[in-house]
Design a protein around this motif. Structure first.
Motif, PDB file in Angstrom:
ATOM      1  N   ASN A 109       8.902   7.467   3.341  1.00  0.00           N
ATOM      2  CA  ASN A 109       9.834   7.962   2.316  1.00  0.00           C
ATOM      3  C   ASN A 109      10.348   9.368   2.667  1.00  0.00           C
ATOM      4  N   THR A 110      10.186   9.750   3.911  1.00  0.00           N
ATOM      5  CA  THR A 110      10.630  11.107   4.288  1.00  0.00           C
ATOM      6  C   THR A 110      12.064  11.393   3.860  1.00  0.00           C
ATOM      7  N   SER A 111      12.297  12.657   3.490  1.00  0.00           N
ATOM      8  CA  SER A 111      13.650  13.065   3.087  1.00  0.00           C
ATOM      9  C   SER A 111      14.492  13.453   4.294  1.00  0.00           C
ATOM     10  N   SER A 112      13.823  13.862   5.386  1.00  0.00           N
ATOM     11  CA  SER A 112      14.635  14.427   6.479  1.00  0.00           C
ATOM     12  C   SER A 112      13.995  14.330   7.863  1.00  0.00           C
ATOM     13  N   LEU A 113      12.746  13.884   7.946  1.00  0.00           N
ATOM     14  CA  LEU A 113      12.088  13.896   9.262  1.00  0.00           C
ATOM     15  C   LEU A 113      12.449  12.645  10.075  1.00  0.00           C
ATOM     16  N   SER A 114      12.263  12.755  11.392  1.00  0.00           N
ATOM     17  CA  SER A 114      12.664  11.685  12.299  1.00  0.00           C
ATOM     18  C   SER A 114      11.732  10.466  12.212  1.00  0.00           C
ATOM     19  N   ALA A 128       0.872  -1.194   0.000  1.00  0.00           N
ATOM     20  CA  ALA A 128       0.000   0.000   0.000  1.00  0.00           C
ATOM     21  C   ALA A 128       0.897   1.229   0.000  1.00  0.00           C
ATOM     22  N   VAL A 129       0.750   2.070  -1.015  1.00  0.00           N
ATOM     23  CA  VAL A 129       1.526   3.310  -1.105  1.00  0.00           C
ATOM     24  C   VAL A 129       0.571   4.452  -0.781  1.00  0.00           C
ATOM     25  N   ILE A 130       0.956   5.262   0.202  1.00  0.00           N
ATOM     26  CA  ILE A 130       0.077   6.353   0.640  1.00  0.00           C
ATOM     27  C   ILE A 130       0.659   7.680   0.163  1.00  0.00           C
ATOM     28  N   GLY A 131      -0.105   8.357  -0.695  1.00  0.00           N
ATOM     29  CA  GLY A 131       0.376   9.560  -1.373  1.00  0.00           C
ATOM     30  C   GLY A 131       0.619   9.209  -2.833  1.00  0.00           C
ATOM     31  N   ALA A 132       0.000   9.968  -3.736  1.00  0.00           N
ATOM     32  CA  ALA A 132       0.132   9.673  -5.176  1.00  0.00           C
ATOM     33  C   ALA A 132       0.808  10.832  -5.896  1.00  0.00           C
ATOM     34  N   GLY A 133       1.703  11.534  -5.169  1.00  0.00           N
ATOM     35  CA  GLY A 133       2.453  12.634  -5.783  1.00  0.00           C
ATOM     36  C   GLY A 133       3.650  12.100  -6.547  1.00  0.00           C
ATOM     37  N   SER A 134       4.659  12.938  -6.716  1.00  0.00           N
ATOM     38  CA  SER A 134       5.840  12.539  -7.503  1.00  0.00           C
ATOM     39  C   SER A 134       6.408  11.226  -6.988  1.00  0.00           C
ATOM     40  N   MET A 135       6.607  11.153  -5.677  1.00  0.00           N
ATOM     41  CA  MET A 135       7.280   9.981  -5.124  1.00  0.00           C
ATOM     42  C   MET A 135       6.333   8.793  -5.015  1.00  0.00           C
ATOM     43  N   GLY A 136       5.127   9.019  -4.508  1.00  0.00           N
ATOM     44  CA  GLY A 136       4.178   7.918  -4.319  1.00  0.00           C
ATOM     45  C   GLY A 136       3.887   7.197  -5.630  1.00  0.00           C
ATOM     46  N   ALA A 137       3.645   7.965  -6.691  1.00  0.00           N
ATOM     47  CA  ALA A 137       3.342   7.344  -7.987  1.00  0.00           C
ATOM     48  C   ALA A 137       4.540   6.538  -8.479  1.00  0.00           C
ATOM     49  N   GLY A 138       5.735   7.116  -8.334  1.00  0.00           N
ATOM     50  CA  GLY A 138       6.943   6.408  -8.779  1.00  0.00           C
ATOM     51  C   GLY A 138       7.169   5.127  -7.997  1.00  0.00           C
ATOM     52  N   ILE A 139       6.942   5.188  -6.696  1.00  0.00           N
ATOM     53  CA  ILE A 139       7.130   3.995  -5.853  1.00  0.00           C
ATOM     54  C   ILE A 139       6.071   2.939  -6.200  1.00  0.00           C
ATOM     55  N   ALA A 140       4.839   3.391  -6.436  1.00  0.00           N
ATOM     56  CA  ALA A 140       3.771   2.451  -6.826  1.00  0.00           C
ATOM     57  C   ALA A 140       4.159   1.752  -8.131  1.00  0.00           C
ATOM     58  N   GLN A 141       4.690   2.512  -9.082  1.00  0.00           N
ATOM     59  CA  GLN A 141       5.117   1.914 -10.354  1.00  0.00           C
ATOM     60  C   GLN A 141       6.205   0.866 -10.140  1.00  0.00           C
ATOM     61  N   ASP A 196       3.397  16.548  11.502  1.00  0.00           N
ATOM     62  CA  ASP A 196       2.050  16.370  12.066  1.00  0.00           C
ATOM     63  C   ASP A 196       1.199  15.467  11.176  1.00  0.00           C
ATOM     64  N   ALA A 197       1.276  15.716   9.856  1.00  0.00           N
ATOM     65  CA  ALA A 197       0.482  14.920   8.906  1.00  0.00           C
ATOM     66  C   ALA A 197       0.946  13.469   8.923  1.00  0.00           C
ATOM     67  N   LYS A 198       2.248  13.271   9.000  1.00  0.00           N
ATOM     68  CA  LYS A 198       2.775  11.895   8.974  1.00  0.00           C
ATOM     69  C   LYS A 198       2.390  11.168  10.265  1.00  0.00           C
ATOM     70  N   ILE A 231       3.941   1.925   2.420  1.00  0.00           N
ATOM     71  CA  ILE A 231       5.005   2.903   2.179  1.00  0.00           C
ATOM     72  C   ILE A 231       4.357   4.285   2.128  1.00  0.00           C
ATOM     73  N   GLU A 232       4.743   5.120   3.068  1.00  0.00           N
ATOM     74  CA  GLU A 232       4.162   6.468   3.189  1.00  0.00           C
ATOM     75  C   GLU A 232       4.965   7.455   2.352  1.00  0.00           C
ATOM     76  N   ALA A 233       4.255   8.203   1.476  1.00  0.00           N
ATOM     77  CA  ALA A 233       4.916   9.227   0.644  1.00  0.00           C
ATOM     78  C   ALA A 233       4.005  10.451   0.551  1.00  0.00           C
ATOM     79  N   ILE A 234       3.561  10.912   1.712  1.00  0.00           N
ATOM     80  CA  ILE A 234       2.685  12.101   1.730  1.00  0.00           C
ATOM     81  C   ILE A 234       3.551  13.340   1.954  1.00  0.00           C
ATOM     82  N   ILE A 235       2.891  14.479   2.114  1.00  0.00           N
ATOM     83  CA  ILE A 235       3.627  15.740   2.290  1.00  0.00           C
ATOM     84  C   ILE A 235       4.626  15.662   3.449  1.00  0.00           C
ATOM     85  N   GLU A 236       5.699  16.453   3.315  1.00  0.00           N
ATOM     86  CA  GLU A 236       6.805  16.404   4.292  1.00  0.00           C
ATOM     87  C   GLU A 236       6.465  17.250   5.529  1.00  0.00           C
TER      88      GLU A 236
END
Ligand SMILES: NC(=O)c1ccc[n+]([C@@H]2O[C@H](COP(=O)([O-])OP(=O)(O)OC[C@H]3O[C@@H](n4cnc5c(N)ncnc54)[C@H](O)[C@@H]3O)[C@@H](O)[C@H]2O)c1
Length: 206
Positions: A121-126, A10-23, A99-101, A91-96
């Motif tokens: 898939n966070t770029s920098s969060l804990s 399950a990929v959560i978030g269908a933005g740039s990263m989510g769509a690519g990871i789903a593919q 709070d949302a995550k 796999i979570e790929a929502i906004i960075e």
């Protein structure tokens, strides 16, 4: 969780990263759910997958049937329960935004069986902080894909303070199955690649 048990991602978030990871997950043979908060974002995710692949078809680099197969393995939805139903990894790929995550991870924790692994898939969060929103911090891990996910080989695997060895081994094995090269990195702001690149970008050199 063992790699052999994984049937659905399950990929959560269908933005740039989510769509690519789903593919990438679909191309590796998994059933995939791609969830976003609004149908137009889900539709956008499918366009992000389809358009570059159709360019490849036009150039004779792949067939239309292959594209159709990749797309057919991905089920788009706005319903989190439907997306995660029967999935062994999320796999979570929502906004960075932390709070949302955290809100998403708490919701996921309430609806997913306890053995399901949560990757961010966070770029920098804990990862440790995200994991604290769940009752399974040992099964929460960072899997940092790079953009565009179908092309970039590196996946940074980031342990939170409570992530266990089995989850780390699983995330690495999954990355390899997805055709990627996992590198375990320590949890610290920016991880490794962004910690190296951001000072270079901001100093103006390339
Ligand atoms: N873009 C990059 O180069 C890149 C590279 C590596 C990692 N990342 C990380 O990947 C994550 C996603 O980045 P992106 O560039 O794909 O962002 P994006 O803005 O393109 O996509 C994020 C998507 O998440 C959706 N979303 C927000 N809340 C949601 C929720 N609760 N459930 C489902 N969907 C939700 C948004 O509607 C949006 O479609 C971020 O954590 C980012 O730091 C980005």
């Amino acid at each position: 969780m063992q790699l052999e048990q994984v049937k659905k991602v399950a990929v959560i978030g269908a933005g740039s990263m989510g769509a690519g990871i789903a593919q990438v997950c679909s191309q590796a043979g998994f059933q995939v759910a791609m969830r976003d908060i609004d149908q137009r974002f889900v539709d956008g995710g499918f366009r992000r997958i389809k358009d570059p692949l159709m360019n490849r078809v036009e150039k004779g680099k792949m067939t239309k049937e292959e594209v159709d197969r990749i797309l057919a393995n991905v089920r788009g939805t706005v319903d989190l329960k439907e997306a995660t139903h029967g999935a062994q990894i999320v796999i979570e790929a929502i906004i960075e935004k932390m709070d949302a995550k955290k809100a998403l991870f708490a919701e996921l924790d309430a609806i997913c069986p306890p053995d399901v692994v949560f990757a961010s898939n966070t770029s920098s969060l804990s990862i440790t902080e995200m994991a604290s929103a769940t009752k399974r911090p040992d099964r929460v891990i960072g899997m940092h894909f790079f953009n565009p996910a179908p092309v970039m080989k590196l996946v940074e695997v980031i342990r939170g303070s409570e992530t266990n060895d089995a989850t780390t081994a699983f995330a690495k094995a999954l990355s390899v199955k997805l055709g990627k090269e996992p590198v375990e990195v320590r949890e610290s702001p920016g991880f490794v690649v962004n910690r190296l690149l951001v000072p270079i970008w901001t100093s103006g050199s390339t």
